[in-house]
Design an enzyme around this catalytic site. Sequence first.
Site, PDB file in Angstrom:
ATOM      1  N   CYS A   1     -29.228  50.334  39.978  1.00  0.00           N
ATOM      2  CA  CYS A   1     -28.672  50.991  41.164  1.00  0.00           C
ATOM      3  C   CYS A   1     -27.148  50.895  41.267  1.00  0.00           C
ATOM      4  O   CYS A   1     -26.558  51.546  42.123  1.00  0.00           O
ATOM      5  CB  CYS A   1     -29.300  50.409  42.427  1.00  0.00           C
ATOM      6  SG  CYS A   1     -31.090  50.676  42.537  1.00  0.00           S
TER       7      CYS A   1
ATOM      8  N   HIS B   1     -21.565  40.619  35.798  1.00  0.00           N
ATOM      9  CA  HIS B   1     -22.848  40.675  35.091  1.00  0.00           C
ATOM     10  C   HIS B   1     -23.396  39.259  34.929  1.00  0.00           C
ATOM     11  O   HIS B   1     -22.733  38.395  34.373  1.00  0.00           O
ATOM     12  CB  HIS B   1     -22.664  41.328  33.717  1.00  0.00           C
ATOM     13  CG  HIS B   1     -23.899  41.974  33.189  1.00  0.00           C
ATOM     14  ND1 HIS B   1     -25.102  41.307  33.072  1.00  0.00           N
ATOM     15  CD2 HIS B   1     -24.137  43.232  32.761  1.00  0.00           C
ATOM     16  CE1 HIS B   1     -26.014  42.133  32.576  1.00  0.00           C
ATOM     17  NE2 HIS B   1     -25.462  43.306  32.382  1.00  0.00           N
TER      18      HIS B   1
ATOM     19  N   HIS C   1     -13.728  50.128  55.982  1.00  0.00           N
ATOM     20  CA  HIS C   1     -15.095  50.667  55.875  1.00  0.00           C
ATOM     21  C   HIS C   1     -15.841  49.973  54.740  1.00  0.00           C
ATOM     22  O   HIS C   1     -15.243  49.580  53.739  1.00  0.00           O
ATOM     23  CB  HIS C   1     -15.059  52.183  55.632  1.00  0.00           C
ATOM     24  CG  HIS C   1     -14.228  52.934  56.621  1.00  0.00           C
ATOM     25  ND1 HIS C   1     -14.635  53.168  57.912  1.00  0.00           N
ATOM     26  CD2 HIS C   1     -12.987  53.487  56.516  1.00  0.00           C
ATOM     27  CE1 HIS C   1     -13.704  53.846  58.558  1.00  0.00           C
ATOM     28  NE2 HIS C   1     -12.692  54.047  57.734  1.00  0.00           N
TER      29      HIS C   1
ATOM     30  N   HIS D   1     -24.820  49.152  49.156  1.00  0.00           N
ATOM     31  CA  HIS D   1     -25.959  49.867  48.565  1.00  0.00           C
ATOM     32  C   HIS D   1     -27.198  49.752  49.445  1.00  0.00           C
ATOM     33  O   HIS D   1     -27.637  48.651  49.794  1.00  0.00           O
ATOM     34  CB  HIS D   1     -26.254  49.297  47.176  1.00  0.00           C
ATOM     35  CG  HIS D   1     -27.571  49.711  46.627  1.00  0.00           C
ATOM     36  ND1 HIS D   1     -27.951  51.031  46.514  1.00  0.00           N
ATOM     37  CD2 HIS D   1     -28.617  48.982  46.155  1.00  0.00           C
ATOM     38  CE1 HIS D   1     -29.166  51.092  45.995  1.00  0.00           C
ATOM     39  NE2 HIS D   1     -29.594  49.866  45.781  1.00  0.00           N
TER      40      HIS D   1
ATOM     41  N   HIS E   1     -32.247  54.939  56.423  1.00  0.00           N
ATOM     42  CA  HIS E   1     -33.191  55.555  57.354  1.00  0.00           C
ATOM     43  C   HIS E   1     -33.412  57.030  57.036  1.00  0.00           C
ATOM     44  O   HIS E   1     -34.546  57.508  57.018  1.00  0.00           O
ATOM     45  CB  HIS E   1     -32.673  55.401  58.787  1.00  0.00           C
ATOM     46  CG  HIS E   1     -33.585  55.970  59.829  1.00  0.00           C
ATOM     47  ND1 HIS E   1     -33.502  57.285  60.267  1.00  0.00           N
ATOM     48  CD2 HIS E   1     -34.609  55.397  60.532  1.00  0.00           C
ATOM     49  CE1 HIS E   1     -34.430  57.498  61.184  1.00  0.00           C
ATOM     50  NE2 HIS E   1     -35.113  56.371  61.365  1.00  0.00           N
TER      51      HIS E   1
ATOM     52  N   ASN F   1     -33.852  54.712  49.680  1.00  0.00           N
ATOM     53  CA  ASN F   1     -33.063  54.150  48.581  1.00  0.00           C
ATOM     54  C   ASN F   1     -32.950  55.207  47.489  1.00  0.00           C
ATOM     55  O   ASN F   1     -33.886  55.434  46.728  1.00  0.00           O
ATOM     56  CB  ASN F   1     -33.737  52.882  48.048  1.00  0.00           C
ATOM     57  CG  ASN F   1     -32.964  52.244  46.899  1.00  0.00           C
ATOM     58  OD1 ASN F   1     -31.980  52.796  46.405  1.00  0.00           O
ATOM     59  ND2 ASN F   1     -33.401  51.072  46.481  1.00  0.00           N
TER      60      ASN F   1
END
Length: 497
Positions: A225, A304, A388, A392, A421, A425
């Site tokens: 993702c 990572h 802001h 994710h 909402h 995802n």
Amino acid sequence: MSPPKMPDLSTSTKHKYVKLGYQYLVNNFLTLLLIPILAYTALELFRMGPEEILNHLNSLNFNLLHILCSSFLIIFVSTVYFMSKPRTIYLVDYSCFKPPVTCRVPFATFMEHSRLNLIDSPKSVEFQMRILERSGLGEETCLPPAIHYIPPTPTMDAARSEAELVIFTAMDDLFKKTGLKPKDIDILIVNCSLFSPTPSLSAMIINKYKLRSNIKSLNLSGMGCSASLISVDVARDLLQVHPNSNAVIVSTEIITPNYYQGKERAMLLPNCLFRMGAAAILLSNRRSDRWRAKYNLCHLVRTHRGAEDKSYYCVYEQEDDESHVGINLNKDLMAIAGEALKSNITTIGPLVLPASEQLLFLTSLIGRKIFNAKWKPYIPDFKMALEHFCIHAGGRAVIDELQKSLQLSAEHVEASRMTLHRFGNTSSSSLWYELSYIEAKGKMKRGDRVWQIAFGSGFKCNSAVWKSNRTIKTPTEGPWSDCIDRYPVFIPEVVKL
């Protein structure tokens, strides 16, 4: 029983002003130091008078050779500095795929299909219902047509059809927004974690839009993702060595071939959360684009944790006992994500935080290392550096954990919660739906900085900071155009089904 005591407001107010005074002092230390020096210099010059100043200058005995050497040195140093300075990367514009209403999956539809597809496993159906009730998803999220069949038909043709729908729609909208012609694309990067056909998705785009034969194209798979920010990083590196170029990034996840049809609970979880989505982003290093670009890239940090086995296996594609392929989400996922976030913050913090926060963080770190390891670590206040936040939208637990860890307000995570909402995802593209939400609300002002944070399998935590080049007008089109007036909405802890 004595009545509860009210908090000492005078003490908290004093603490607030002490902290504000400290921040002002540290962040403006050099300015405060230079003011008395400049004042003293001005007073000395005023006291000396014009004649004495001229006499001092004449006594320096400059000759032509000194002047030429000094001028050459200044020109040489300036040339080296500007030639070695990295090219500015501009985000000209982006587009998000808006699913058709025919793909909508209300809770009732999702649960009915689950009962029919898992008719011999009522416990698995009940588990999915409990997850969906607490997921934070709404009634308008969408799944591809192949998943609407009973049972689902995850064929290769259906997967390609979904890819063509989401990618081509986003690309067409990007061309319309920016006036970009397909022949003008110099670099093309596509990221899709779980669907990697041959020819690749990047080749599919090249064939569709008849792109140039010398285009530099890449196709990233298996990156999870957080792959969109990996694509931005790759594009940034390519744009540094290819002047006067632009790059198009396509971020998506194809759901059709990856819908799990087994009974393992850890592998059923993605079915409840992942939904259709895609984004197309135009980056450029052309100076002529600085006037129309929405943002420029300030920082990008990749972390990572794949060297650790528990991190490597926490999001793992595998077969269950009945040979059904799915994604296994480990119960330690949130703890591992927290460790990855800490590593990422340690790197990006010094790049964006003001000096006052860096000093407090360093003092806390030294104190824990030298004096007492049990000292509570100081959490930097990123709200002082960034306006802001695009976290994710991987699930309600992810957003809750980051809000708590970074000490953010409900308003700061509003874009993430509302994106989850409305769209679910959408994997790597979710960051762009969140950015689009902030713009649709008219909150993005000139000079504002936005922090995108994403997690991915491996395990990775990647983040990017963008700076707005101008005040963004509320768009009339886009994924939020028909529903932004309804948001934000109240999302209960549990939605009883």
